[in-house]
Design a protein around this motif. Structure first.
Motif, mmCIF file in Angstrom:
data_model
loop_
_atom_site.group_PDB
_atom_site.id
_atom_site.type_symbol
_atom_site.label_atom_id
_atom_site.label_comp_id
_atom_site.label_asym_id
_atom_site.label_seq_id
_atom_site.Cartn_x
_atom_site.Cartn_y
_atom_site.Cartn_z
ATOM 1 N N ASP A 14 0.873 -1.291 0.097
ATOM 2 C CA ASP A 14 -0.208 -0.040 0.104
ATOM 3 C C ASP A 14 0.892 0.809 -0.255
ATOM 4 O O ASP A 14 2.146 1.239 0.928
ATOM 5 N N HIS A 15 0.577 2.411 -1.025
ATOM 6 C CA HIS A 15 0.762 3.088 -0.878
ATOM 7 C C HIS A 15 -0.258 5.017 -0.473
ATOM 8 O O HIS A 15 -1.039 4.905 -1.352
ATOM 9 N N LEU A 16 0.471 5.492 0.154
ATOM 10 C CA LEU A 16 -0.272 6.205 0.399
ATOM 11 C C LEU A 16 0.087 7.935 0.328
ATOM 12 O O LEU A 16 1.127 7.783 1.720
ATOM 13 N N ASP A 17 -0.259 8.819 0.349
ATOM 14 C CA ASP A 17 0.144 10.021 -0.526
ATOM 15 C C ASP A 17 0.109 10.685 0.608
ATOM 16 O O ASP A 17 -0.280 12.355 1.345
ATOM 17 N N ASP A 18 -2.165 11.463 1.039
ATOM 18 C CA ASP A 18 -2.501 11.776 2.170
ATOM 19 C C ASP A 18 -2.491 10.800 3.395
ATOM 20 O O ASP A 18 -2.743 10.263 4.441
ATOM 21 N N SER A 20 -2.784 12.200 6.919
ATOM 22 C CA SER A 20 -3.743 13.089 7.797
ATOM 23 C C SER A 20 -3.507 12.280 8.699
ATOM 24 O O SER A 20 -2.416 10.219 9.403
ATOM 25 N N LYS A 21 -3.480 12.249 10.309
ATOM 26 C CA LYS A 21 -3.670 11.261 11.355
ATOM 27 C C LYS A 21 -4.754 10.464 11.348
ATOM 28 O O LYS A 21 -4.103 9.122 11.591
ATOM 29 N N ASP A 22 -5.622 10.650 10.568
ATOM 30 C CA ASP A 22 -7.281 9.052 10.706
ATOM 31 C C ASP A 22 -6.314 8.209 10.127
ATOM 32 O O ASP A 22 -6.180 6.969 9.892
ATOM 33 N N ALA A 23 -5.476 8.417 8.761
ATOM 34 C CA ALA A 23 -5.027 7.761 7.586
ATOM 35 C C ALA A 23 -3.850 6.917 8.247
ATOM 36 O O ALA A 23 -3.318 5.029 7.643
ATOM 37 N N LEU A 24 -2.803 7.861 8.615
ATOM 38 C CA LEU A 24 -2.282 6.916 9.679
ATOM 39 C C LEU A 24 -2.410 6.197 10.453
ATOM 40 O O LEU A 24 -1.523 4.745 10.730
ATOM 41 N N PHE A 25 -3.392 6.371 11.483
ATOM 42 C CA PHE A 25 -3.822 5.380 12.409
ATOM 43 C C PHE A 25 -4.310 4.508 11.565
ATOM 44 O O PHE A 25 -3.908 2.788 11.924
ATOM 45 N N GLU A 26 -4.771 4.519 10.431
ATOM 46 C CA GLU A 26 -5.582 3.416 9.911
ATOM 47 C C GLU A 26 -4.387 2.094 8.952
ATOM 48 O O GLU A 26 -4.438 0.825 9.325
#
Length: 117
Positions: A14-18, A20-26
Motif C-alpha cells: 500500500d502507498h499513501l500520499d494523504d 492525515s492522522k486518520d489515514a496513519l491510524f488506519e
C-alpha cells in the motif's frame, strides 16, 4: 501537511500520499505479524534525509523508529497505543524539513550566565 512532500509505504505494498492522522491510524491498525509488518514514511525524493517507520513486534506492540540525518536524530521507541504512535508521528513529521520550507536551525546560546558579552 502537504500530500506531495512525503508519503507512506506499507509491507503489503500500500502507498499513501494523504498522511492525515486518520489515514496513519488506519495504516498502523492494519499492520499484522504475517504479510503486512511495517510502514515507512519518508519524503518523496532521492536519498531522503529522514524517515520514520512503524513495525509490529508482538501482538499489540510496535517499534517506532525516527531517523533524521540532518538533525543527527535516531530514536527507537516501543508502544502499544496506536493513537499515541499516530500522534507522535504527526508531531514529528510536522517538524521535518520539506522542499520550499526553510530548514530549522538551532543556534547555541552564548549566555553562560557570566553577564553581557
Amino acid at each position: 501537511m502537504a500530500a506531495t512532500s512525503h508519503s507512506a509505504d506499507s509491507g503489503n505494498g500500500d502507498h499513501l500520499d494523504d498522511l492525515s492522522k486518520d489515514a496513519l491510524f488506519e495504516l498502523i491498525s492494519e499492520l499484522n505479524d504475517t504479510e503486512n509488518t511495517f510502514i515507512v514514511i519518508q519524503p518523496d525524493q532521492d536519498d531522503p534525509a529522514w524517515f520514520a517507520s512503524v513495525a509490529v513486534l508482538d501482538e499489540g506492540c510496535y517499534e517506532i523508529v525516527f531517523r533524521d540525518t540532518t538533525r543527527r536524530e535516531h530514536r527507537v521507541e516501543t508502544d502499544t497505543s496506536i493513537g499515541r504512535i499516530t500522534g507522535d508521528l504527526i508531531v514529528w513529521l510536522a517538524a521535518r524539513d520539506f522542499p520550499g520550507r526553510p530548514a530549522h536551525q538551532t543556534t547555541p546560546s552564548k549566555d553562560d550566565g557570566s553577564g553581557p558579552d
